[in-house]
Design an enzyme around this catalytic site. Structure first.
Site, mmCIF file in Angstrom:
data_model
loop_
_atom_site.group_PDB
_atom_site.id
_atom_site.type_symbol
_atom_site.label_atom_id
_atom_site.label_comp_id
_atom_site.label_asym_id
_atom_site.label_seq_id
_atom_site.Cartn_x
_atom_site.Cartn_y
_atom_site.Cartn_z
ATOM 1 C CB SER A 90 35.795 39.763 49.198
ATOM 2 O OG SER A 90 36.700 39.378 50.197
ATOM 3 C CE1 TYR A 149 38.585 36.837 45.802
ATOM 4 C CE2 TYR A 149 38.965 37.667 48.021
ATOM 5 C CZ TYR A 149 38.144 37.049 47.102
ATOM 6 O OH TYR A 149 36.887 36.646 47.479
#
Ligand code: NAD
Length: 318
Positions: free
Chosen positions: A128, A153
């Site tokens: 990501s 995350y």
């Protein structure tokens, strides 16, 4: 090609599986249809995939190795794995750390272990843009230091890149990590900005615009992401990390305007401070993917947002 694709009922997984099936590959999908967002949307995506004769689904949890093994039992040595299942959501990781550690780190560890045992040809997995934390150096390129995480995350995604490197260094497992930049499009994720904004506008509720509307993002249309994933599967490099973004940064408010224009309706706006864990700007340097994958994103928000709206209106009967 035979491909085991985790997260097949998810937004990006669905589009990737569909494109692979349409070009004649065989896809074994794997997903647990969890309730992070409306599972009906996942079931509907899956129904579309089930219409293809070369698709089969194993329902299970990547964090439970015996369940994941049932999917690996259906592929052969030399097949590819595309791992897109994960718990997503920067803000969600602040209040729910355990699920991120479980799904994204333990789950990824299981994927790697089974890739090794099965001697697969290679693994393509979702990282990501969050791994760049709150970097102030733009555009974000793959060589930047990613040690300064600002969300759990992002930390789990960075950890995945390290886990994949260990498997490559010790056992020669081929892997490519793809750092996706804010993906949007039809069949999108209801927890992401475009979908939330559309719901608020259509239900006459004010839009919550964080960062006082000053945020900028490299919004990437899902078909462009899918092209990058498929190119990575075809190339199967020994160990690589690529940014996959539009390579073009937009103001959040331009995204909102494109949405209002496509919906034919304006929303009231509440401008709010930045949320914890969020970053002001993302901007992808995609030169490495351009050079090594032939990656060439084509869709700007002026075209991609109306595509989302067309699907959204049909899906919800607006
Ligand atoms: N959408 C984006 O903008 C974006 C940006 C960067 C990275 N990513 C990454 O791309 C991947 C796909 O994201 P998405 O937007 O399609 O998200 P998504 O939530 O729509 O898809 C993920 C899928 O994985 C499944 N899943 C989650 N945990 C699981 C588990 N333990 N076992 C089995 N299945 C499980 C979910 O049910 C879901 O269908 C994720 O790894 C995400 O972190 C997405």
């Amino acid at each position: 090609m035979n491909i085991l694709l985790t997260g097949s009922a998810g937004f990006i997984g669905f589009h990737t599986a569909k494109a692979l099936l349409e070009r004649g590959d065989t896809v074994i999908g794997f997903d647990n249809f969890n309730e992070y967002y409306d599972p009906t949307l996942k079931a509907k995506r899956n129904e579309i995939l089930e219409q293809h004769k070369n698709f089969s689904l194993i329902r299970g949890d990547i964090a439970v190795k015996t369940e994941l093994k049932k999917a690996f039992d259906l592929i052969e040595n030399g097949d590819m794995v595309c791992h897109l299942a994960a718990q997503a959501g920067v803000r969600h990781s602040i209040d729910n750390p355990e699920i991120f550690l479980r799904d994204n780190i333990l789950g990824f560890g299981n994927v790697l272990e089974l890739c090794k045992t099965k001697k697969v040809k290679g693994l393509i997995y979702a990282s990501s843009s969050s791994v760049y934390g709150d970097s102030k150096e733009f555009p974000l390129h793959e060589e930047l230091n990613t040690d300064y995480q600002v969300s759990l995350y992002g930390t789990t995604k960075k950890t995945n890149e390290l886990q994949a490197h260990v498997e490559h260094a010790l056992f020669g497992l081929h892997s490519t990590g793809l750092r996706f930049f804010t993906v949007y499009g039809p069949w999108g994720r209801p927890d992401m900005a475009l979908f939330l904004f559309a719901n608020w506008i259509m239900n006459n509720q004010p839009l919550q615009i964080f960062g006082q509307g000053q945020m900028q993002r490299d919004f990437t249309y899902v078909d462009d992401i899918v092209a990058g994933i498929i190119a990575s599967l075809d190339k199967n490099y020994p160990y690589e990390i690529f940014n996959l973004g539009a390579g073009h940064t937009e103001e959040l408010m331009s995204y909102v305007s494109a949405l209002e224009k496509a919906l034919g309706k304006e929303g009231k706006k509440d401008f709010l401070p930045m949320q914890q864990g969020d970053v002001v700007k993302t901007s992808a340097d995609i030169s490495r993917a351009q050079k090594m994958l032939g990656f060439s994103p084509k869709t700007r928000i002026s075209e991609g947002v109306p595509q989302f709206v067309q699907w959204y209106k049909e899906y919800y009967n607006f």
